[in-house]
Design a protein around this motif. Sequence first.
Motif, PDB file in Angstrom:
ATOM      1  N   GLU A   1       0.835  -1.203   0.000  1.00  0.00           N
ATOM      2  CA  GLU A   1       0.000   0.000   0.000  1.00  0.00           C
ATOM      3  C   GLU A   1       0.869   1.253   0.000  1.00  0.00           C
ATOM      4  O   GLU A   1       0.673   2.169  -0.811  1.00  0.00           O
ATOM      5  CB  GLU A   1      -0.915   0.026   1.228  1.00  0.00           C
ATOM      6  CG  GLU A   1      -1.716  -1.248   1.479  1.00  0.00           C
ATOM      7  CD  GLU A   1      -0.853  -2.345   2.111  1.00  0.00           C
ATOM      8  OE1 GLU A   1      -0.038  -2.024   2.985  1.00  0.00           O
ATOM      9  OE2 GLU A   1      -0.987  -3.517   1.694  1.00  0.00           O
TER      10      GLU A   1
ATOM     11  N   GLU B   1       1.379   3.879  -3.188  1.00  0.00           N
ATOM     12  CA  GLU B   1       0.991   5.271  -3.050  1.00  0.00           C
ATOM     13  C   GLU B   1       2.152   6.209  -3.407  1.00  0.00           C
ATOM     14  O   GLU B   1       1.993   7.154  -4.175  1.00  0.00           O
ATOM     15  CB  GLU B   1       0.550   5.509  -1.605  1.00  0.00           C
ATOM     16  CG  GLU B   1       0.051   6.920  -1.377  1.00  0.00           C
ATOM     17  CD  GLU B   1       0.052   7.265   0.104  1.00  0.00           C
ATOM     18  OE1 GLU B   1      -0.160   6.357   0.930  1.00  0.00           O
ATOM     19  OE2 GLU B   1       0.289   8.451   0.415  1.00  0.00           O
TER      20      GLU B   1
ATOM     21  N   ARG C   1      -7.275   1.435  -4.747  1.00  0.00           N
ATOM     22  CA  ARG C   1      -7.435   1.874  -3.361  1.00  0.00           C
ATOM     23  C   ARG C   1      -8.112   0.779  -2.566  1.00  0.00           C
ATOM     24  O   ARG C   1      -9.001   0.120  -3.076  1.00  0.00           O
ATOM     25  CB  ARG C   1      -8.277   3.153  -3.321  1.00  0.00           C
ATOM     26  CG  ARG C   1      -7.605   4.304  -4.030  1.00  0.00           C
ATOM     27  CD  ARG C   1      -6.586   4.967  -3.101  1.00  0.00           C
ATOM     28  NE  ARG C   1      -5.792   5.950  -3.834  1.00  0.00           N
ATOM     29  CZ  ARG C   1      -4.762   6.579  -3.303  1.00  0.00           C
ATOM     30  NH1 ARG C   1      -4.355   6.270  -2.083  1.00  0.00           N
ATOM     31  NH2 ARG C   1      -4.092   7.459  -3.989  1.00  0.00           N
TER      32      ARG C   1
END
Lengths: 345, 267
Positions: B235, B239, B267
């Motif tokens: 994650e 990002e 997401r």
Amino acid sequence: MNRAPDNDVRRRGRLRRRLILLGVFFPVVLLTAAALGAVNIGVADLWRLLVGSTDVSEILRAIFWDIRLPRVLLAALVGSALALAGAGVQGLFRNPLADPALIGVSAGAALGAVLCFFLGWQGALGGWLLPLAAFAGGWLAVLALGVFNSGFAGGGTAKLILAGVALNAMIGSVLGFFLFSATDDALRSMTFWTLGSCASAQWPQVLVLFVFLVVGGFLLWRNARFLDALQLGEDQAAHLGVSVPRVRREIIIAAALLAGAATAFAGTIGFIGLVAPHMARLLLGSLHRFVLPASFLLGGMLLALADLGSRTLVAPAELAVGILTAAIGGPFFLWLLRRPSSWSA
Amino acid sequence: MKKNSPLLVAENVSLVRDTRSILDGVSLDVRGGKLLAVIGPNGAGKSSLLSVMSGLWKADTGRIMLEGRDIREYTAAERARRCAVMRQDNSRPSGMTVLEAVEIGRLAHGSGGDESGIVAREMLRRMDLEDIALRDCARLSGGEWQRVAFARTLAQVWKSENGGVLLLDEPVSSLDPAHQHHLLGSAREFAREGHAVLIILHDLNLTAHYADEVVLLAGGCVRASGAAGDIMRQELLSEVYGCRVVAVEDAARGTRALVSLPGPVRR
């Protein structure tokens, strides 16, 4: 697998032998050049002259000791100084086309000399004003470059090269003005000076040049390993422990001393400073502890031979030595370029 | 050797170039015995950080401490004996052999000679470069030259009494996979001997495998730092990098590989 170290020992032995061989050729070439000329000196007479035997005529002794030897030595020292300066500048700039002229020293020296001729002062101070003016002109040019580049430290090497190109062009235009305004006689002297000559050679000049060669040579030699590291790039060299601004300053000072003194006594002589270091590298690899002494020896021999040609080819007249450096060195250089580089594995 | 003690420390380092902020309040420790990876997108300030941490550039604020002393107080040679740097922009010295190029690594250790030759040969042996020891550096492939540069960097701090720090800027960018593992394995082994190693890497998978600690830079700031297992998460990386990063299980060995895939971040 363990062959490599053995081969390395063998390679270094080979390089050392080549350097020694060049060192043996050096006095042989110089003595040969000193023996040849309007009056040729045979091997037996040469031996008698060298050991100081009284079995030789007064005239021959005067020719050898007062005329030939200082001239051959001056030519050799000029060639050695230019070649050393070239090796230092090429190593510093990591540019195979760099030569001592790049830092402005040759153009500045030419300006000093041309000014002397322009004012008709070339004979002043017993003939010493001309080399003094040339040397001062060379140094002024290098200092101007240094001031412009904030003490050689701030601007970096790439900018230094470009500043040198600009400086050369500016001095060239001033030179052009003096050439344009000069009388025919002065113009002739100026032109001959810029083609180079060792005809002014006497023992005092030889001694002065020798002192410059010792100082400049020492400055280069103590930076030999740093020059090796600089071949990896300036930042990487700094990481390896090289104080880059100090090395840059010392190399430029050494090159200005060497090329400035050589030009002061012999006029502007091109080609040697550019090509002798390349010859050294083709024969002995890229480590500066080999390149520097080999450049010294090759440059000296090349100019001694070129000077021999300038004295003898159209005797009793003299050719400008600058005409012959390229004529003799060029073919030799091409031959070296064609050889497969025998030292690499 | 001082295992686990901070050998090289960045304290709140900021760097501004032409009014643009390159580094902003970066702090990190490079510890003896550890391999620290610095990762982050292009332009994150990784190479600038390396130039500051090696003492080449002066930080605008903050300072770099090498063995407890400000790195700018060392002479070039003193610094070089303690901290070796492998840059990306090494130019190749033509006419110099591989062995000679590695020996240059010992420059700051004195007059050269036998000792530097012995160390250089040992490094060539470690990096499997003995067969090309006498080849002209100008004739090497990009990958071979990168391994030579690494061998030279190792030689620089070899048997350093003061621990020794390695700073490597993308040392495996030109290497095939086998050589990437070999080089990073050697770097980790070197760290295990008590040296401190900082590596800038782009390959997330290699980072996850070899790094003990990871600093994730983004926009000149430390976005995250800590143990590799905590930072190398799908994650966070997805990002920061702005592309999908997924973990693939290697069931046979019980390990995971991190790979990047095209497409928008889920997401």
